[in-house]
Design a protein around this motif. Structure first.
Motif, PDB file in Angstrom:
ATOM      1  N   LEU A 119      64.093  95.062   8.712  1.00  0.00           N
ATOM      2  CA  LEU A 119      64.594  94.511   7.448  1.00  0.00           C
ATOM      3  C   LEU A 119      64.364  95.490   6.307  1.00  0.00           C
ATOM      4  O   LEU A 119      65.254  95.760   5.508  1.00  0.00           O
ATOM      5  CB  LEU A 119      63.893  93.185   7.153  1.00  0.00           C
ATOM      6  CG  LEU A 119      64.330  92.448   5.872  1.00  0.00           C
ATOM      7  CD1 LEU A 119      64.292  90.941   6.090  1.00  0.00           C
ATOM      8  CD2 LEU A 119      63.504  92.802   4.648  1.00  0.00           C
ATOM      9  N   TRP A 120      63.139  96.036   6.267  1.00  0.00           N
ATOM     10  CA  TRP A 120      62.822  96.980   5.188  1.00  0.00           C
ATOM     11  C   TRP A 120      63.776  98.177   5.226  1.00  0.00           C
ATOM     12  O   TRP A 120      64.344  98.567   4.218  1.00  0.00           O
ATOM     13  CB  TRP A 120      61.372  97.434   5.333  1.00  0.00           C
ATOM     14  CG  TRP A 120      60.948  98.333   4.202  1.00  0.00           C
ATOM     15  CD1 TRP A 120      60.997  99.691   4.187  1.00  0.00           C
ATOM     16  CD2 TRP A 120      60.461  97.918   2.934  1.00  0.00           C
ATOM     17  NE1 TRP A 120      60.564 100.151   2.977  1.00  0.00           N
ATOM     18  CE2 TRP A 120      60.218  99.086   2.170  1.00  0.00           C
ATOM     19  CE3 TRP A 120      60.186  96.683   2.343  1.00  0.00           C
ATOM     20  CZ2 TRP A 120      59.726  99.052   0.872  1.00  0.00           C
ATOM     21  CZ3 TRP A 120      59.697  96.657   1.043  1.00  0.00           C
ATOM     22  CH2 TRP A 120      59.470  97.824   0.328  1.00  0.00           C
TER      23      TRP A 120
ATOM     24  N   THR B  90      67.478  97.095   4.488  1.00  0.00           N
ATOM     25  CA  THR B  90      67.679  96.661   3.109  1.00  0.00           C
ATOM     26  C   THR B  90      67.794  97.868   2.183  1.00  0.00           C
ATOM     27  O   THR B  90      68.603  97.877   1.260  1.00  0.00           O
ATOM     28  CB  THR B  90      66.527  95.742   2.664  1.00  0.00           C
ATOM     29  OG1 THR B  90      66.456  94.649   3.570  1.00  0.00           O
ATOM     30  CG2 THR B  90      66.755  95.208   1.265  1.00  0.00           C
ATOM     31  N   HIS B  91      66.992  98.882   2.477  1.00  0.00           N
ATOM     32  CA  HIS B  91      67.108 100.079   1.639  1.00  0.00           C
ATOM     33  C   HIS B  91      68.357 100.877   1.973  1.00  0.00           C
ATOM     34  O   HIS B  91      69.034 101.396   1.094  1.00  0.00           O
ATOM     35  CB  HIS B  91      65.840 100.927   1.750  1.00  0.00           C
ATOM     36  CG  HIS B  91      64.697 100.336   0.970  1.00  0.00           C
ATOM     37  ND1 HIS B  91      63.907  99.317   1.468  1.00  0.00           N
ATOM     38  CD2 HIS B  91      64.252 100.580  -0.285  1.00  0.00           C
ATOM     39  CE1 HIS B  91      63.023  98.978   0.550  1.00  0.00           C
ATOM     40  NE2 HIS B  91      63.198  99.725  -0.522  1.00  0.00           N
TER      41      HIS B  91
ATOM     42  N   LEU C 138      71.069  99.661   3.006  1.00  0.00           N
ATOM     43  CA  LEU C 138      72.241  98.902   2.568  1.00  0.00           C
ATOM     44  C   LEU C 138      72.155  98.518   1.093  1.00  0.00           C
ATOM     45  O   LEU C 138      72.872  97.634   0.641  1.00  0.00           O
ATOM     46  CB  LEU C 138      72.383  97.630   3.417  1.00  0.00           C
ATOM     47  CG  LEU C 138      72.909  97.835   4.831  1.00  0.00           C
ATOM     48  CD1 LEU C 138      72.669  96.602   5.679  1.00  0.00           C
ATOM     49  CD2 LEU C 138      74.386  98.190   4.805  1.00  0.00           C
ATOM     50  N   ASP C 139      71.250  99.145   0.360  1.00  0.00           N
ATOM     51  CA  ASP C 139      71.155  98.859  -1.068  1.00  0.00           C
ATOM     52  C   ASP C 139      72.523  99.089  -1.714  1.00  0.00           C
ATOM     53  O   ASP C 139      73.052 100.206  -1.686  1.00  0.00           O
ATOM     54  CB  ASP C 139      70.115  99.795  -1.696  1.00  0.00           C
ATOM     55  CG  ASP C 139      69.912  99.500  -3.180  1.00  0.00           C
ATOM     56  OD1 ASP C 139      70.566  98.572  -3.689  1.00  0.00           O
ATOM     57  OD2 ASP C 139      69.101 100.217  -3.801  1.00  0.00           O
TER      58      ASP C 139
ATOM     59  N   HIS D 235      73.127  95.742  12.219  1.00  0.00           N
ATOM     60  CA  HIS D 235      71.918  95.002  11.851  1.00  0.00           C
ATOM     61  C   HIS D 235      71.997  93.574  12.370  1.00  0.00           C
ATOM     62  O   HIS D 235      71.037  93.044  12.929  1.00  0.00           O
ATOM     63  CB  HIS D 235      71.803  95.029  10.320  1.00  0.00           C
ATOM     64  CG  HIS D 235      70.494  94.525   9.799  1.00  0.00           C
ATOM     65  ND1 HIS D 235      70.296  94.217   8.492  1.00  0.00           N
ATOM     66  CD2 HIS D 235      69.324  94.266  10.421  1.00  0.00           C
ATOM     67  CE1 HIS D 235      69.055  93.791   8.314  1.00  0.00           C
ATOM     68  NE2 HIS D 235      68.447  93.809   9.469  1.00  0.00           N
TER      69      HIS D 235
ATOM     70  N   LEU E 111      61.060  92.717  13.242  1.00  0.00           N
ATOM     71  CA  LEU E 111      62.198  92.431  12.367  1.00  0.00           C
ATOM     72  C   LEU E 111      61.892  92.809  10.925  1.00  0.00           C
ATOM     73  O   LEU E 111      62.777  93.218  10.178  1.00  0.00           O
ATOM     74  CB  LEU E 111      62.566  90.944  12.456  1.00  0.00           C
ATOM     75  CG  LEU E 111      63.307  90.514  13.727  1.00  0.00           C
ATOM     76  CD1 LEU E 111      63.488  89.005  13.745  1.00  0.00           C
ATOM     77  CD2 LEU E 111      64.658  91.208  13.821  1.00  0.00           C
ATOM     78  N   GLY E 112      60.614  92.669  10.533  1.00  0.00           N
ATOM     79  CA  GLY E 112      60.240  93.038   9.172  1.00  0.00           C
ATOM     80  C   GLY E 112      60.463  94.520   8.914  1.00  0.00           C
ATOM     81  O   GLY E 112      60.959  94.917   7.858  1.00  0.00           O
TER      82      GLY E 112
ATOM     83  N   VAL F 220      58.597  88.905  14.379  1.00  0.00           N
ATOM     84  CA  VAL F 220      58.811  88.996  12.938  1.00  0.00           C
ATOM     85  C   VAL F 220      58.320  90.339  12.398  1.00  0.00           C
ATOM     86  O   VAL F 220      58.914  90.903  11.475  1.00  0.00           O
ATOM     87  CB  VAL F 220      58.141  87.801  12.223  1.00  0.00           C
ATOM     88  CG1 VAL F 220      58.034  88.041  10.730  1.00  0.00           C
ATOM     89  CG2 VAL F 220      58.937  86.526  12.474  1.00  0.00           C
TER      90      VAL F 220
END
Lengths: 689, 270
Positions: free
Chosen positions: B89-90, B93-94, B96-97, B26, B85-86, B82
């Motif tokens: 990111l989503w 982030t999930h 890597l929760d 990431h 990247l958004g 962005v």
């Protein structure tokens, strides 16, 4: 009853060092000694030179926004010296403490990182930007002063009270070890029983109240005091960022004041807002603190953006590219800054949905910021770029700031943040934003507006030398920290166990020393410039071929700024006046000018706040009550004073203004290539006229 | 200090488990996308400074302040970057929760942080290890954490992390080591004088030797009774040690010590 509260003799740093002469205590005693000797030297100098009366009459009791601005900057400069020395002391400890104890105790090191952060944010960056806005913004909008001159002086006095308490903590007692953010439950009584955290609370509280008042004052000033014709969309960009910063101050400082006061209630009165037990919740503190803390980041950076805008435009001899874009980008950043505070604690265990939402909001700020960077770049296109000192900082800022932007976007991603949170990578990131971003902007602004404030330019060569020390100094001091952070090096470490860190720490040490050297050259530059002030003088007041109204009058400006409110017909108002031949002209009629009278209220309130802070830190209750009563008495007494204004007769205004006009017309206008020479007397040649 | 001599770097770039590997991927993905915005500036700035320097005699247009195409580019390109990247990111982030379990059968370990020690509880095995975490390589670890002191933050850089541990609350970190080895873990949140040495060693062993190694480490160890635990809570780093014998609700009792009646009410309402 103990008249000294919990204060004891061995709290004095010199006695501590006498009793336990370790290297750590000796360093502390040395620092305390510098404070005491510095204060004594200042008092002696003022007495010997008979400066007490002018100091009191012309400065401490003055309500002139320009003088208040300058005093903010003096305060910040003193604190900056301490902050940078502390940084070097810590760098040396970390360099020496690889598989070794170093020369500082762990507790002393923790005090140092706490004071360093607290000082740099609240007593260097904030006073610097508040001082520069104070000086520049009313001049730029064509006003005579801010809307509430006395309140302005009170804000300064409260900030100075906090700074004084921080200085006292070097001599008496020990400071907090809880970092600049003061997270409980570590800062609660059971884990931090001494007076240190209380010092931190009572230094921050008056300063944060002062900033709230400043925000209100600036915002009202911009809304109500603009000269005729100065529509919002004709304001220089620096005024726009001042407005956004003020709005942020109004809404963001309150959560900090609240958080520190709630922590104080926990510590003094047995409350349980943030304690481990009895329903206290440390997460509430984290939310309150960063509800302040993130907008604070933009309070620190937006004024810098304003300075960069003025610098790029002026030293490219060109109007700003994309003014409207820059205004909207500034507003967007200000609004978004309230929506991202959670990214300071992605690691607190909330769901992936929440983290992702805040992470995306954070990255969104990158868009207007990126726009700004390219607007500045395009401002230089089709210009005539002059590499004066502010312009060197500006271009260095562009290059380094975008790298900090990349690491900022990295940190905005919760997945990455999980691995570098609390690491030196983070430390490198925020220094990357705050040194080339904020601090160097303040240095650029200092070089840019100093001639306006003092009437003479700063020595150009020494200014360039300082830049060439500071520029590599920053890179060397902080880029190794990115590497160390990726190697698993965490922040706030007094000792290390990993020998592979040594070369990186050595590079960082060298960088910190270069930054210190740069600061010394800036001090030397000031001394040399003062000695050569006749040769460097720019009395006509426009040394850089400026574009906005602050350059329209003499340097230093009249107390009343403008004989009559200037008439604004466009953006770059003064630039257009010069082109139209309206610059340096007498008004049709002169009028009496009403200005605020001097007042002793602000210094008295500041003194009271400092004494109160000290008393409450050391539980000296009689003094706490006495100083609170004093604060109230001064405030009430002021409300009975009705004669608060003085009138400067029209004749006097006319005489002073015409004297300057005569001087201006007798002064030759110089082309830009002579700008950095002694031919520059502050009158710019206007091509085509 | 109970850390192994850090001969090799311990950052997440030297990933040794799926979480840190994904964090590293990431990381470089973001750097790559950000280059789209940054590289043009680095290329353009020197050219502009040279071409438009005073005295160079290039076109001078002091009133030039807008170009529609440039405006589209400087707003459009960052928005596109962005946006991309958004999305990543989503997803990351999930993925890597830290609460998401790794594999169907993760090893359950509980962690109590005192001001200077990490106390790992193995409820299934009824043993506890101080400043040492034993895990089977190739199998997920579900670490449930709380603090019996100030707020702290737990990371094993080469495996992944980090998440805060707070008194009266339970947070969770799911990690996995790919191969047997020693990995340093630590608290990253300043916690007092002992902070620099607030480290532990995560020891990953082959899954089939896990039980034997745990038995070896805890053989003949005393029980973690209230007296022994109080000694752990006293100031100072107590170093790696082991306990055999553990109250069944030891972890919950540490949590409830602080959570108090409020917590009980919340539980009742669930």
């Amino acid at each position: 009853m103990n008249w000294l509260g919990i204060l004891e003799w061995h709290d004095i740093v010199f006695l501590r060092a006498w009793q336990h002469p370790s290297s750590s205590e000796l360093v502390a005693a040395g620092a305390g000694g510098i404070v005491v000797l510095g204060a004594l030297a200042a008092l002696l100098l003022i007495t010997a030179k008979h400066w007490w009366r002018p100091l009191w009459r012309d400065w401490l009791t003055s309500l002139d926004h320009k003088k208040i601005g300058i005093m903010y900057i003096v305060l910040a400069t003193v604190m900056l010296a301490r902050g940078i020395i502390e940084a070097n002391v810590m760098r040396l400890q970390q360099l020496l403490a690889v598989d070794a104890p170093g020369y500082l105790s762990h507790e002393h090191f923790a005090q140092l990182f706490s004071t360093h952060g607290t000082i740099m944010i609240f007593f260097v960056a904030m006073p610097l930007l508040t001082g520069i806005i104070n000086f520049v913004m009313p001049l730029q909008i064509g006003a005579r002063d801010v809307s509430f001159p006395l309140l302005n002086a009170v804000s300064l006095a409260l900030t100075a009270a906090g700074a004084a308490l921080l200085m006292v903590s070097l001599v008496i007692g020990k400071f907090s070890t809880g970092g600049w953010s003061g997270y409980p439950s570590f800062t609660e009584k059971p884990f931090s029983p001494g007076a240190g955290v209380d010092y931190w609370i009572w230094a921050l509280t008056p300063a944060s109240i002062g900033s709230t008042l400043t925000g209100l004052n600036f915002a009202v000033t911009i809304y109500k005091q603009r000269a005729p014709g100065m529509d919002l969309f004709r304001m220089p960009l620096f005024c726009w960022v001042s407005l956004c910063t003020s709005i942020l101050m109004i809404f963001a400082m309150a959560p900090l004041t609240l958080a520190t006061l709630m922590l104080a209630l926990d510590r003094y009165a047995g409350f349980h807002f943030f304690t481990n037990a009895a329903g206290g919740d440390v997460m509430n503190y984290a939310n309150l603190f960063w509800l302040f803390g993130h907008p604070e980041v933009y309070i620190l950076i937006l004024p810098a953006f304003g300075i960069w805008s003025e610098v790029f435009s002026t030293f490219s001899g060109k109007t700003l590219y994309g003014y409207t874009s820059l205004v909207y980008a500034t507003m967007a950043i200000a609004v978004l800054s309230f929506t991202v505070w959670l990214h300071h604690f992605f690691t607190m265990g909330q769901s992936a949905d929440v983290n992702a939402a805040f992470g995306m909001a954070t990255m969104l700020i990158g868009v207007p910021t990126g726009v700004k960077v390219y607007d500045w770049l395009l401002t230089m296109v089709f210009g005539r770029i002059r590499f004066r000192v502010p312009m060197l900082y500006a271009n260095y800022f562009l290059l380094t700031f975008v790298l900090g932007g990349v690491t900022g976007v990295l940190l905005a991603n919760p997945g990455v943040d999980f691995s570098v949170h609390n690491s030196l990578f983070l430390v490198a990131h925020f220094h990357n934003m705050l040194i080339p971003g904020t601090l160097f902007a303040m240095f650029a602004g200092f070089h840019f507006w100093f001639p306006k404030a003092m009437g003479f330019r700063l020595h150009e060569g020494l200014g360039q030398l300082a830049f060439w020390l500071l520029a590599p100094g920053f890179l060397l001091a902080f880029f190794p920290l990115y590497a160390l952070g990726l190697m698993g090096g965490m922040r706030r470490m007094a000792v290390w166990s990993d020998p592979s860190f040594t070369p990186w720490l050595a590079a960082a040490m060298l960088g910190a020393m270069l930054i210190l050297a740069g600061l010394c050259v800036l001090a030397l530059q000031l001394v040399v410039s003062i000695r050569q002030r006749e040769a460097l003088a720019v009395p006509v007041g426009d040394p850089w071929d400026g574009r906005s109204l602050e350059w329209a009058g003499p340097a230093p400006p009249f107390e009343w700024n403008f004989p009559v409110p200037p008439e604004v017909r466009s953006r770059d108002a003064f630039n257009d006046m010069k082109r139209d031949g309206r610059a340096h002209s007498a008004p049709e009629r002169y009028h009496d000018i009403v200005m605020p009278k001097n007042s002793a209220v602000a210094p008295l309130l500041g003194l009271g706040a400092a004494i109160c802070g000290f008393a409450v830190t050391w539980h000296i209750w009689w003094l706490t009550i006495a100083s609170l009563l004093g604060l109230m008495a001064v405030t009430v007494a002021r409300s009975f004073v009705t004669n608060v204004e003085k009138t400067i007769p029209a004749d006097e205004v006319e005489r002073m203004h015409r004297a300057w006009l005569d001087r201006a017309s007798a002064t030759p206008a110089i082309p830009r290539r002579l700008e950095a020479t002694t031919d520059n007397r502050g009158k710019a040649e206007v091509p085509g006229t | 200090m109970s850390a192994p001599a850090g001969a090799e770097p311990s950052g997440f770039l030297w990933a040794a488990g799926p979480v840190a590997e994904m964090q590293r991927a990431h990381f470089f993905q973001i750097v790559g996308w950000m280059a789209v915005v940054v590289v043009p500036l680095f290329l353009a700035l020197p050219v502009i400074l040279w071409r438009y320097r005073a005295g160079a005699g290039d076109t001078y247009r002091p009133e030039w302040q807008f170009n529609r195409l440039a405006e589209w580019a400087i707003w459009g390109i960052p928005i596109l970057v962005v946006a991309v990247l958004g999305v990543t990111l989503w997803r990351y982030t999930h993925a890597l929760d830290p609460y998401a379990p790794l594999g169907p059968d993760p090893l359950e370990v509980q962690l109590v942080l005192t001001q200077d020690d990490f106390v790992f509880l193995y409820p299934g095995q009824d043993v506890a290890l101080v400043d040492r975490l034993l895990i089977p390589a190739g199998r997920g670890l579900r670490l449930r954490m709380t603090s019996d002191s100030v707020m702290q933050s737990v990371i094993i850089p080469r495996l992944g992390g980090q998440v805060y541990a707070m008194a009266g609350m339970v947070t969770e970190l799911n990690l996995q080591a790919d191969a047997p080895g020693l990995y340093q873990g630590r608290n990253t949140q300043y916690s007092g004088r002992g902070f620099p040495g607030h480290v532990f060693t995560a020891e990953a062993v082959a899954p089939d030797s896990f039980d034997a190694r745990l038995a070896e480490l805890t053989e003949g160890a005393p029980a973690l009774d209230p007296g022994a635990y109080d000694r752990l809570l006293s100031f100072g780093d107590h170093g790696p040690r082991a306990y055999a014998g553990l109250a069944p609700d030891f972890f919950e009792r540490v949590v409830e010590k602080y959570a108090g009646p409020l917590h009980a009410m919340e539980k009742a309402s669930e």
